[in-house]
Design an enzyme around this catalytic site. Structure first.
Site, PDB file in Angstrom:
ATOM      1  N   GLY A 273       8.544 -14.417 -15.918  1.00 42.70           N
ATOM      2  CA  GLY A 273       9.587 -15.360 -16.299  1.00 42.70           C
ATOM      3  C   GLY A 273       9.803 -16.508 -15.338  1.00 42.70           C
ATOM      4  O   GLY A 273       8.859 -17.095 -14.801  1.00 42.70           O
ATOM      5  N   SER A 274      11.075 -16.799 -15.097  1.00 42.66           N
ATOM      6  CA  SER A 274      11.465 -18.016 -14.377  1.00 42.66           C
ATOM      7  C   SER A 274      11.054 -18.047 -12.915  1.00 42.66           C
ATOM      8  O   SER A 274      11.197 -19.089 -12.264  1.00 42.66           O
ATOM      9  CB  SER A 274      12.979 -18.205 -14.485  1.00 42.66           C
ATOM     10  OG  SER A 274      13.354 -18.378 -15.840  1.00 42.66           O
ATOM     11  N   THR A 275      10.578 -16.939 -12.358  1.00 43.52           N
ATOM     12  CA  THR A 275      10.069 -16.992 -10.978  1.00 43.52           C
ATOM     13  C   THR A 275       8.855 -17.905 -10.879  1.00 43.52           C
ATOM     14  O   THR A 275       8.463 -18.297  -9.784  1.00 43.52           O
ATOM     15  CB  THR A 275       9.681 -15.583 -10.482  1.00 43.52           C
ATOM     16  OG1 THR A 275       8.703 -15.015 -11.363  1.00 43.52           O
ATOM     17  CG2 THR A 275      10.909 -14.681 -10.421  1.00 43.52           C
TER      18      THR A 275
END
Length: 566
Positions: free
Chosen positions: A277-279
């Site tokens: 995801g957003s990492t």
């Protein structure tokens, strides 16, 4: 005449006495000879059994003796795996002297893992050798020896012991009953540990047992609290890529690996691949800064409540509904804004960056348990580029993520992760450049902003200047994404003004709680774990908390619109 008769009687009595004595001597001699004969017979039998019996380390007449292995120690010399001489209890059924019906109940009483019937079957099997117990305690050995059966074999053999139990079990691995490496470093370094000069020197790892224990403790607590099905965590030296701690939960006990579930044997940190995801969003911004499509954290992008791309619509958890800056996109973790930044980078350049970071191949580490990453491959078009930009449509291991963050904050140099302590015999590799040094420096303030003002506030360990990024990705179940099952990740770095360590924490399918108001996103469940871990390991690693220092956020805060009511 009377005198003559009286003189002959004593002579007959004396003669009878001599005869009786001679007979007694003869009988005693026969008994002694018989005793000596029986004693010699038993001694000969025992000697023959000892000479012809197989050594205690062999299975039913097949296989070889267990091999002596070098110790495995952590970076400070703490033993993680070592050999010791253990007792083994075995039986030679084909050489049994006693009554099996009398021996079987005694064995069952002392070693209840088998029933009396099972022991009786072994004793009557006629086999040449059967192990009854390995790694036996001395008091058990004494009790079994007291049975007095010569066919019972009590031996000493080298055994592998893991003094720290399950600590770093997925790193160290374990051996099988024959003493060969079966998993982890025990398997990968089997030859080095058992042959040549290496067997006389311990294998020293980069792992710090103190740091490992802190990570495992906090992560186990979070996994239980949020009812997750699994978890993974990594702590890495930013400059050398040495792994100081690596854990996968549920854990496995290397002293009894056969009792572990398949889930416990699976290494989520290096073998499991996940959409994280957003990492991934910081990578996208760093790429754009390097190629020049982003020139300032104040660059603006349209951030509507939904961005339609083909037949898909990209949405945000915290929609702006207006134009937003790069700083705001990162602070609020905007998929819509990041997708547009990724589109400007383009598929070809995005793929080249990810390949240079090793994200398109199994992670580089001294373990055999390495998962194959998943990417759009031949379908790497505009839509795939946009989704990969915010961490969807690409699956990597948590260790990939750790090496990526180390690369982004060590000046831009990728180095392979290592489980061996760096030194003269294992120098730090030169690595290869991925990001410019200037980009690496500028990214510090952007990710510190996420923790001080954005979705990562719960990771803010006072005085340690933590920077990082949250990531919540829906899992694919039954061929489609589902909101109910997610993987949450926090990728952090501390202290962000002089980056030294990367901390990765991941929970697999965490559940919402009353304290999180039912939310199961990364900011609520894994960010607090990072805060707790950093506070525990900072002093161990020589990083003292200092609330008088921090990253200069002037370059990012000027591009962040104040929130309403603040």
């Amino acid at each position: 005449m009377t005198a003559v008769a009286a003189s002959r009687q004593p002579i007959r009595v004396a003669g009878q006495r001599e005869t009786d004595i001679a007979v007694a001597h003869m009988r005693l001699m026969v008994v002694l000879l018989a005793f000596v004969f029986v004693t010699l017979l038993i001694a000969a039998k025992l000697a023959w059994m000892a000479a012809s019996s197989e050594p205690a380390g062999r299975h039913g007449g097949q296989g070889g003796s267990l091999t002596v292995r070098a110790d495995i120690i952590d970076r400070n010399g703490v033993p993680l795996a070592r050999n010791f001489d253990a007792w083994s209890i075995a039986i030679h059924p084909d050489k049994l002297i006693g009554d099996p019906r009398a021996i079987a109940p005694q064995l069952a009483a002392l070693m209840p893992e088998r029933t009396e019937a099972q022991y009786l079957a072994i004793l009557r099997s006629g086999k040449s050798f059967v192990y009854l117990r390995r790694r036996a305690l001395p008091e058990l050995v004494r009790a079994v020896n007291a049975i007095g059966e010569p066919a019972i074999a009590l031996g000493r053999e080298p055994e592998r012991l893991y003094p720290q139990g399950a600590l770093a079990a997925h790193v160290v691995g374990f051996t099988n009953l024959d003493g060969s490496g079966a998993a982890g470093l025990e398997r990968e370094y089997d030859k080095r540990l058992t042959t040549g000069p290496g067997r006389n020197e311990p294998l020293q790892l980069s792992i710090d047992a103190r740091v490992q224990q802190a990570l495992e403790s906090q992560l186990s607590e979070a996994m239980a609290h949020f009812s997750a099905i699994g978890a993974a965590g990594i702590i890495m030296d930013v400059k050398t890529s040495e792994v100081l701690a690596l854990t996968s939960l549920p854990e496995i006990n290397p002293n009894a690996p056969g009792k572990a579930s398949p889930e416990a044997g699976f290494n989520r940190a290096t073998l499991g691949v996940y959409e994280l995801g957003s990492t991934f969003k910081p990578f996208t911004v760093a790429m754009a800064m390097d190629v020049g499509t982003v020139t300032s954290f104040g660059d603006l992008y349209d951030c509507p409540k939904g961005l339609k791309v083909g037949r898909f619509t990209i949405t945000d958890t915290h929609p702006f509904g207006r134009r937003c800056s790069v700083a705001e996109i990162m602070k609020e973790s905007s998929n819509i804004g990041t997708a547009q930044i990724a589109a400007e980078v383009g598929a070809q350049r995005q793929r080249a960056f990810l390949k240079n970071m090793g994200f398109l191949e199994p992670v580089s580490i001294e373990l055999g348990e390495r998962g194959r990453t998943l990417s759009p491959g031949a379908n790497w078009g505009e839509i795939a580029t946009m989704t990969v930009g915010y961490g969807h449509g690409i699956a990597v291991t948590p260790l990939h993520l750790a090496t990526g963050y180390a690369t982004m904050f060590n000046g831009g140099i990728w180095r392979p992760a290592t489980l061996l302590k760096s030194g003269p015999n294992h120098p730090v590799p030169a690595g290869r450049r991925v990001f410019t040094e200037q980009t690496s420096l500028q990214m510090r303030s952007l990710l510190r902003l996420v923790v001080t003002n954005g979705t990562g506030k719960n990771a803010n360990a006072p005085g340690y200047r933590v920077g990082g990024k949250t990531g919540t990705a829906e899992k694919i179940l039954g061929g489609r994404y589902t909101h109910g099952a997610v993987v949450t990740t926090f990728a952090g770095v501390f202290p962000m003004d002089e980056p030294r360590y990367v901390v990765i924490v991941m929970l697999d399918e965490p559940k919402g709680t009353k304290e999180t108001f039912g939310f199961h996103t990364a900011g609520w469940n894994v960010a607090p774990v990072v805060k707790q871990v950093v506070a525990r390991i900072g002093p161990l690693l020589g990083v003292a908390p200092d609330e008088g220092r921090d990253v200069d956020l002037t370059d990012v805060l000027q591009y962040v619109r104040p929130e309403k009511g603040k």
